[in-house]
Design a protein around this motif. Structure first.
Motif, PDB file in Angstrom:
ATOM      1  N   GLY A   1       0.783  -1.229   0.000  1.00 21.52           N
ATOM      2  CA  GLY A   1       0.000   0.000   0.000  1.00 21.52           C
ATOM      3  C   GLY A   1       0.814   1.278   0.000  1.00 21.52           C
ATOM      4  N   ARG A   2       2.137   1.147  -0.081  1.00 21.59           N
ATOM      5  CA  ARG A   2       3.020   2.313   0.025  1.00 21.59           C
ATOM      6  C   ARG A   2       3.599   2.737  -1.324  1.00 21.59           C
ATOM      7  N   LYS A   3       3.125   2.090  -2.400  1.00 19.39           N
ATOM      8  CA  LYS A   3       3.595   2.431  -3.740  1.00 19.39           C
ATOM      9  C   LYS A   3       2.410   2.689  -4.660  1.00 19.39           C
ATOM     10  N   ALA A   4       2.630   3.535  -5.657  1.00 17.71           N
ATOM     11  CA  ALA A   4       1.602   3.799  -6.658  1.00 17.71           C
ATOM     12  C   ALA A   4       2.274   4.215  -7.956  1.00 17.71           C
ATOM     13  N   ASP A   5       1.659   3.832  -9.068  1.00 16.53           N
ATOM     14  CA  ASP A   5       2.116   4.253 -10.388  1.00 16.53           C
ATOM     15  C   ASP A   5       1.224   5.379 -10.882  1.00 16.53           C
ATOM     16  N   LEU A   6       1.838   6.418 -11.418  1.00 19.62           N
ATOM     17  CA  LEU A   6       1.097   7.574 -11.916  1.00 19.62           C
ATOM     18  C   LEU A   6       1.187   7.637 -13.431  1.00 19.62           C
ATOM     19  N   ALA A   7       0.093   8.011 -14.062  1.00 23.29           N
ATOM     20  CA  ALA A   7       0.083   8.185 -15.511  1.00 23.29           C
ATOM     21  C   ALA A   7       0.775   9.489 -15.886  1.00 23.29           C
ATOM     22  N   PHE A   8       1.401   9.487 -17.048  1.00 25.17           N
ATOM     23  CA  PHE A   8       1.945  10.724 -17.596  1.00 25.17           C
ATOM     24  C   PHE A   8       0.796  11.653 -17.999  1.00 25.17           C
ATOM     25  N   PHE A   9       1.144  12.896 -18.188  1.00 24.90           N
ATOM     26  CA  PHE A   9       0.227  13.848 -18.804  1.00 24.90           C
ATOM     27  C   PHE A   9       0.535  13.914 -20.300  1.00 24.90           C
ATOM     28  N   TYR A  10      -0.517  14.067 -21.111  1.00 23.71           N
ATOM     29  CA  TYR A  10      -0.342  14.057 -22.563  1.00 23.71           C
ATOM     30  C   TYR A  10      -1.010  15.257 -23.213  1.00 23.71           C
ATOM     31  N   LYS A  11      -0.614  15.507 -24.470  1.00 25.38           N
ATOM     32  CA  LYS A  11      -1.265  16.471 -25.340  1.00 25.38           C
ATOM     33  C   LYS A  11      -1.798  15.743 -26.566  1.00 25.38           C
ATOM     34  N   ASP A  12      -2.807  16.331 -27.200  1.00 26.11           N
ATOM     35  CA  ASP A  12      -3.311  15.732 -28.428  1.00 26.11           C
ATOM     36  C   ASP A  12      -2.443  16.164 -29.606  1.00 26.11           C
ATOM     37  N   SER A  13      -2.831  15.743 -30.799  1.00 22.24           N
ATOM     38  CA  SER A  13      -2.010  16.019 -31.991  1.00 22.24           C
ATOM     39  C   SER A  13      -1.919  17.505 -32.314  1.00 22.24           C
ATOM     40  N   ASP A  14      -2.846  18.300 -31.767  1.00 21.24           N
ATOM     41  CA  ASP A  14      -2.808  19.747 -31.978  1.00 21.24           C
ATOM     42  C   ASP A  14      -2.108  20.487 -30.844  1.00 21.24           C
ATOM     43  N   GLY A  15      -1.541  19.723 -29.896  1.00 21.57           N
ATOM     44  CA  GLY A  15      -0.807  20.341 -28.801  1.00 21.57           C
ATOM     45  C   GLY A  15      -1.657  20.799 -27.646  1.00 21.57           C
ATOM     46  N   ARG A  16      -2.939  20.403 -27.623  1.00 25.15           N
ATOM     47  CA  ARG A  16      -3.820  20.805 -26.520  1.00 25.15           C
ATOM     48  C   ARG A  16      -3.723  19.811 -25.378  1.00 25.15           C
ATOM     49  N   PRO A  17      -3.621  20.287 -24.143  1.00 21.60           N
ATOM     50  CA  PRO A  17      -3.497  19.384 -22.995  1.00 21.60           C
ATOM     51  C   PRO A  17      -4.717  18.481 -22.856  1.00 21.60           C
ATOM     52  N   LEU A  18      -4.481  17.196 -22.663  1.00 23.47           N
ATOM     53  CA  LEU A  18      -5.544  16.235 -22.427  1.00 23.47           C
ATOM     54  C   LEU A  18      -5.759  16.085 -20.922  1.00 23.47           C
ATOM     55  N   PRO A  19      -6.958  15.722 -20.494  1.00 19.62           N
ATOM     56  CA  PRO A  19      -7.221  15.588 -19.049  1.00 19.62           C
ATOM     57  C   PRO A  19      -6.302  14.569 -18.398  1.00 19.62           C
ATOM     58  N   GLY A  20      -5.938  14.819 -17.154  1.00 24.20           N
ATOM     59  CA  GLY A  20      -5.145  13.861 -16.410  1.00 24.20           C
ATOM     60  C   GLY A  20      -5.868  12.530 -16.315  1.00 24.20           C
ATOM     61  N   GLY A  21      -5.120  11.448 -16.484  1.00 20.96           N
ATOM     62  CA  GLY A  21      -5.738  10.131 -16.501  1.00 20.96           C
ATOM     63  C   GLY A  21      -5.974   9.620 -17.908  1.00 20.96           C
ATOM     64  N   THR A  22      -5.774  10.488 -18.933  1.00 19.44           N
ATOM     65  CA  THR A  22      -5.824  10.033 -20.317  1.00 19.44           C
ATOM     66  C   THR A  22      -4.636   9.106 -20.564  1.00 19.44           C
ATOM     67  N   LEU A  23      -4.890   7.952 -21.186  1.00 22.23           N
ATOM     68  CA  LEU A  23      -3.846   6.947 -21.369  1.00 22.23           C
ATOM     69  C   LEU A  23      -3.623   6.672 -22.854  1.00 22.23           C
ATOM     70  N   ARG A  24      -2.411   6.266 -23.183  1.00 26.94           N
ATOM     71  CA  ARG A  24      -2.124   5.887 -24.563  1.00 26.94           C
ATOM     72  C   ARG A  24      -2.491   4.434 -24.838  1.00 26.94           C
ATOM     73  N   SER A  25      -2.421   3.579 -23.834  1.00 29.39           N
ATOM     74  CA  SER A  25      -2.838   2.194 -23.974  1.00 29.39           C
ATOM     75  C   SER A  25      -4.032   1.948 -23.063  1.00 29.39           C
ATOM     76  N   PRO A  26      -4.817   0.901 -23.288  1.00 24.95           N
ATOM     77  CA  PRO A  26      -6.026   0.682 -22.482  1.00 24.95           C
ATOM     78  C   PRO A  26      -5.758   0.546 -20.993  1.00 24.95           C
ATOM     79  N   ILE A  27      -4.575   0.038 -20.615  1.00 28.79           N
ATOM     80  CA  ILE A  27      -4.277  -0.149 -19.194  1.00 28.79           C
ATOM     81  C   ILE A  27      -3.205   0.813 -18.691  1.00 28.79           C
ATOM     82  N   GLY A  28      -2.755   1.706 -19.550  1.00 28.50           N
ATOM     83  CA  GLY A  28      -1.777   2.690 -19.107  1.00 28.50           C
ATOM     84  C   GLY A  28      -0.336   2.243 -19.184  1.00 28.50           C
ATOM     85  N   TYR A  29      -0.107   0.959 -19.333  1.00 30.43           N
ATOM     86  CA  TYR A  29       1.248   0.414 -19.392  1.00 30.43           C
ATOM     87  C   TYR A  29       1.606  -0.005 -20.818  1.00 30.43           C
ATOM     88  N   PHE A  30       2.929  -0.154 -21.048  1.00 33.57           N
ATOM     89  CA  PHE A  30       3.492  -0.707 -22.288  1.00 33.57           C
ATOM     90  C   PHE A  30       3.430   0.254 -23.476  1.00 33.57           C
TER      91      PHE A  30
END
Length: 240
Positions: A123-152
């Motif tokens: 319970g003392r560790k956690a993985d955080l998602a990166f922050f991303y932008k769309d193809s036009d350079g606009r910030p995407l909401p936190g929690g937006t993932l590139r893969s369905p599970i956030g990894y790989f």
């Protein structure tokens, strides 16, 4: 089946066993799993764990739905408080920001393994998602993932480890073309790491060396996790 469901959800193996004697075994198992998972929300505090929110909200940290469904969104109260402090820090620069959390820990029992992680068992560790932008350079909401599970979904950069089949440092080059082409948001992700390292509760942050350089991160808490652990250029690992 028991081993697989227990390793991925902790409670799934028990639910599967409950359903086996019934004619509608799958339906009973799913219902049992739902009851067990919901009950865990109230029982986990007795084991020193508390669930993260599963609902995205402005100015808060939340786990993705897949991590909530599989009971992988539990942390100690101290880590939850640290995550809230990190979000509060980010809010000063990015009002209303959302922080996406990937795997944390199961609701019960220290040292209970959470595959495929080598840690995440207290319970003392956690993985955080990166922050991303769309193809036009606009910030995407936190929690937006590139893969369905956030990894790989790895960021482009040279790995610090040689290619090998016998560890968790998988390259998965063949898979990268499948994921979305969101661009890493350097500004928000750098601020996230800055807020994490500034938090006195956080002791370690794992990130691949090529991303440390790209994000201009230079802090003794930020470390390379080694070549026998999973790559950390698709997420940020932090721990108390």
């Amino acid at each position: 089946m028991i081993i697989a469901l227990t390793a991925t959800t902790q409670l799934g193996g028990i639910a599967w066993l409950i359903g086996r004697p019934f004619r509608q075994s799958l339906l009973v198992s799913l219902a049992s799993y739902a009851v067990l998972s919901i009950s865990a929300i109230w029982v986990a505090p007795a084991f020193g764990r508390t669930p993260l929110s599963c609902v995205p909200e402005k100015g808060g940290a939340h786990a993705g739905i897949i991590f909530c469904v599989t009971n992988r969104h539990y942390v100690t109260p101290e880590l939850k408080s640290a995550l809230n402090d990190i979000v509060d820090d980010l809010n000063t620069s990015f009002p209303g920001i959302q922080l996406g959390v990937l795997d944390a820990s199961f609701p019960f029992l220290n040292d209970f393994p959470m595959l495929p992680h080598l840690s995440h068992n207290d319970g003392r560790k956690a993985d955080l998602a990166f922050f991303y932008k769309d193809s036009d350079g606009r910030p995407l909401p936190g929690g937006t993932l590139r893969s369905p599970i956030g990894y790989f979904a790895y960021e482009t950069g040279r790995s610090a480890c040689p290619a090998t089949r016998f560890d968790l440092h998988w390259d998965l080059n063949w898979l990268q073309r499948v994921w979305s082409k969101h661009e890493l948001d350097i500004d928000r992700t750098s601020k996230l790491i800055e807020a994490a390292t500034a938090n006195p509760r956080i002791r370690k942050v794992f990130l691949e060396p090529h991303l440390q350089k790209r994000l201009d991160v230079n802090h003794p808490k930020v470390r390379f996790q080694g070549c026998y652990a999973a790559r950390h250029d698709d997420h940020i690992h932090l721990q108390l």
